[in-house]
Structures are given as C-alpha cells and as structure tokens.
Write a protein that holds these residues in place. Structure first.
Motif, PDB file in Angstrom:
ATOM      1  N   PRO A  76      -3.621  -9.608   9.157  1.00 23.55           N
ATOM      2  CA  PRO A  76      -3.146  -8.950   8.066  1.00 23.55           C
ATOM      3  C   PRO A  76      -1.659  -8.724   7.992  1.00 23.55           C
ATOM      4  O   PRO A  76      -0.995  -9.030   9.215  1.00 23.55           O
ATOM      5  N   THR A  77      -1.036  -8.660   6.945  1.00 21.10           N
ATOM      6  CA  THR A  77       0.474  -8.690   6.795  1.00 21.10           C
ATOM      7  C   THR A  77       0.731  -7.472   5.752  1.00 21.10           C
ATOM      8  O   THR A  77      -0.330  -6.759   5.208  1.00 21.10           O
ATOM      9  N   LYS A  78       1.607  -6.809   6.167  1.00 27.39           N
ATOM     10  CA  LYS A  78       2.180  -5.383   5.198  1.00 27.39           C
ATOM     11  C   LYS A  78       2.702  -5.844   3.940  1.00 27.39           C
ATOM     12  O   LYS A  78       3.621  -6.872   3.865  1.00 27.39           O
ATOM     13  N   TYR A  79       2.198  -5.456   3.094  1.00 30.36           N
ATOM     14  CA  TYR A  79       2.588  -5.594   1.095  1.00 30.36           C
ATOM     15  C   TYR A  79       2.960  -4.309   0.696  1.00 30.36           C
ATOM     16  O   TYR A  79       2.507  -3.357   1.092  1.00 30.36           O
ATOM     17  N   THR A  80       4.033  -4.628  -0.100  1.00 35.71           N
ATOM     18  CA  THR A  80       4.532  -3.673  -1.107  1.00 35.71           C
ATOM     19  C   THR A  80       4.290  -4.352  -2.239  1.00 35.71           C
ATOM     20  O   THR A  80       4.904  -5.326  -2.834  1.00 35.71           O
ATOM     21  N   ILE A  81       3.369  -3.474  -3.090  1.00 34.73           N
ATOM     22  CA  ILE A  81       3.097  -3.976  -4.394  1.00 34.73           C
ATOM     23  C   ILE A  81       3.458  -2.782  -5.617  1.00 34.73           C
ATOM     24  O   ILE A  81       3.032  -1.739  -5.538  1.00 34.73           O
ATOM     25  N   ARG A  82       4.201  -3.241  -6.482  1.00 36.52           N
ATOM     26  CA  ARG A  82       4.658  -2.421  -7.670  1.00 36.52           C
ATOM     27  C   ARG A  82       3.836  -2.915  -9.131  1.00 36.52           C
ATOM     28  O   ARG A  82       3.952  -3.927  -9.327  1.00 36.52           O
ATOM     29  N   VAL A  83       3.301  -1.954  -9.319  1.00 39.25           N
ATOM     30  CA  VAL A  83       2.211  -2.224 -10.701  1.00 39.25           C
ATOM     31  C   VAL A  83       1.951  -0.974 -11.316  1.00 39.25           C
ATOM     32  O   VAL A  83       1.825  -0.030 -10.597  1.00 39.25           O
ATOM     33  N   LYS A  84       2.100  -1.040 -12.676  1.00 40.46           N
ATOM     34  CA  LYS A  84       1.771   0.285 -13.315  1.00 40.46           C
ATOM     35  C   LYS A  84       2.935   1.403 -12.928  1.00 40.46           C
ATOM     36  O   LYS A  84       2.144   2.739 -12.763  1.00 40.46           O
ATOM     37  N   GLU A  85       3.921   1.197 -12.585  1.00 40.69           N
ATOM     38  CA  GLU A  85       4.911   2.220 -12.387  1.00 40.69           C
ATOM     39  C   GLU A  85       4.455   3.066 -11.208  1.00 40.69           C
ATOM     40  O   GLU A  85       4.947   3.977 -10.655  1.00 40.69           O
ATOM     41  N   LYS A  86       3.651   2.335 -10.391  1.00 43.00           N
ATOM     42  CA  LYS A  86       2.993   2.911  -8.750  1.00 43.00           C
ATOM     43  C   LYS A  86       3.689   1.721  -7.954  1.00 43.00           C
ATOM     44  O   LYS A  86       3.634   0.668  -8.291  1.00 43.00           O
ATOM     45  N   THR A  87       3.518   2.330  -6.709  1.00 40.10           N
ATOM     46  CA  THR A  87       4.117   1.378  -5.284  1.00 40.10           C
ATOM     47  C   THR A  87       2.811   1.649  -4.545  1.00 40.10           C
ATOM     48  O   THR A  87       2.402   2.898  -3.974  1.00 40.10           O
ATOM     49  N   ILE A  88       2.268   0.545  -4.157  1.00 36.32           N
ATOM     50  CA  ILE A  88       1.427   0.421  -3.082  1.00 36.32           C
ATOM     51  C   ILE A  88       1.786  -0.015  -1.783  1.00 36.32           C
ATOM     52  O   ILE A  88       2.298  -1.208  -1.962  1.00 36.32           O
ATOM     53  N   LYS A  89       1.542   0.551  -0.703  1.00 38.40           N
ATOM     54  CA  LYS A  89       2.014  -0.129   0.483  1.00 38.40           C
ATOM     55  C   LYS A  89       0.689  -0.318   1.416  1.00 38.40           C
ATOM     56  O   LYS A  89       0.053   0.810   1.476  1.00 38.40           O
ATOM     57  N   THR A  90       0.263  -1.489   1.645  1.00 35.74           N
ATOM     58  CA  THR A  90      -0.934  -1.609   2.278  1.00 35.74           C
ATOM     59  C   THR A  90      -1.040  -2.971   3.068  1.00 35.74           C
ATOM     60  O   THR A  90       0.101  -3.695   2.836  1.00 35.74           O
ATOM     61  N   LYS A  91      -1.547  -3.151   4.127  1.00 31.58           N
ATOM     62  CA  LYS A  91      -2.072  -4.141   4.938  1.00 31.58           C
ATOM     63  C   LYS A  91      -3.135  -4.923   4.155  1.00 31.58           C
ATOM     64  O   LYS A  91      -4.162  -4.418   3.453  1.00 31.58           O
TER      65      LYS A  91
END
Length: 199
Positions: A76-91
């Motif tokens: 897995p790799t680390k992702y930063t996903i910005r959607v609907k004014e939210k920031t999701i940090k996840t593998k």
C-alpha cells in the motif's frame, strides 16, 4: 460495450447502434488534458493492466494470471485525498474513479455507477489480509464491493488525489504511466453517445 450491453459481434453491434438512442453522458476530466468515460484507477489494477497489455493471453483468465502475479508487489501507499471539503489521509492499494459500473472482465467495481448522473464514484481500496481476497472476488461479481470494510466509496463531482510514491495509472483500460497527483472533475452531459435501444 458491456456497460451499455453492446454486442461483441461487430455486425450485431452495428445493427443495434443504427437503431439506437442518443444519450448525453458525463466525462471525468483528469489533470486537465485527459478524459475518462468509464473507469480509471491508480495502483494495483493499473499495474495489472500494464502487465496484461504486454501479454498475449486475453480475457478473464489472462487478467487473472497477471493479477495474481502482481499480488506479490501489493504494497500500500499513503494517499491524501481531498473531496467535498474534507481531507482523507489513508493507506490504499488502489484508488478508483468510476463513471461506470464494471471492468471488461465483468467485475463490478462501482455498483452505483451511472455515466449520466453528474457525479462519479471515488473508491478507496484499503490494505486487506490475504484471506480477504475471496471476499473481494465474490463481492466483485455480485456487485457488493462497496459493502466491504476494506472499501470506502464517495460520490463526488471533483477530487484531488496525491500519493507519496508515484503509482501506475490507467484510463479506460489504457496505461498512462505513473502519477503522484490527480485532479479529477466531472464534465456533465458533454458527450453524445449512441446506446442500443432496449429490447
């Protein structure tokens, strides 16, 4: 073709399309100069498609062969996903942008996908234990992958995806190299498409 129930037989496809109906479909604009009508993703599946593209064996068995080869590189790799004014940090092992429902193999990745609803589905496939592969296979073919605890699905009109390590990317089944950043936006009702008439 499977998404719109178009025959794999060329004569059958032409006959049905000549008597088809026009429909305006959405596109997903990716990094400004690329466009996706169907399904695009980063990570595991894109690497499998790159392998598959170079092999002579086709169809579901050819895809499965490359999939199981790629599982050895399934870090897995680390992702930063910005959607609907939210920031999701996840593998994640894979991030999908879905405007349709299923891959060419028939595997249903986004059961709620609709290419004319003005949104797309963003699916985050998180790391899972080896034994969960059987749950994934079953879920793919009965259309319940979004119900698995290792999967997060978000309906959105735009998203920004960044990852620590550049990931192989594919757009509608075509490998487009590695990317560490994707900006995706829906372009609603911008493509006139002929679909077979319902019988």
């Amino acid at each position: 073709a499977k998404e719109f129930n178009i025959s794999a037989d060329i004569n059958g496809a032409i006959k049905r399309l000549l008597h088809g109906n026009e429909q305006m479909l959405d596109l997903i604009n990716i990094n400004e100069d690329l466009f996706s009508l169907h399904l695009s993703d980063m990570g595991l599946n894109a690497r499998v498609i790159k392998r598959f593209d170079k092999e002579s064996s086709r169809g579901l068995s050819g895809y499965a062969k490359q999939y199981f080869k790629e599982l050895n590189n399934n870090e897995p790799t680390k992702y930063t996903i910005r959607v609907k004014e939210k920031t999701i940090k996840t593998k994640a092992i894979m991030v999908v942008l879905a405007n349709g429902t299923r891959y060419g193999t028939g595997a249903i990745i986004s059961p709620l996908g609709n290419p004319s609803d003005g949104v797309f589905e963003l699916l985050i496939i998180k790391p899972y234990p080896w034994w969960a592969i059987f749950s994934f296979i079953a879920a793919f073919f009965i259309g319940r992958i979004h119900k698995l605890k290792y999967v997060k699905m978000i309906k959105c009109s735009e998203a920004k995806i960044e990852c620590i390590t550049p990931q192989q990317t594919q757009i509608d089944g075509e490998p487009v190299g590695e990317n560490s950043k994707i900006v995706a936006k829906i372009l609603p009702a911008c493509l006139k498409f002929i679909i077979p008439e319902v019988r």
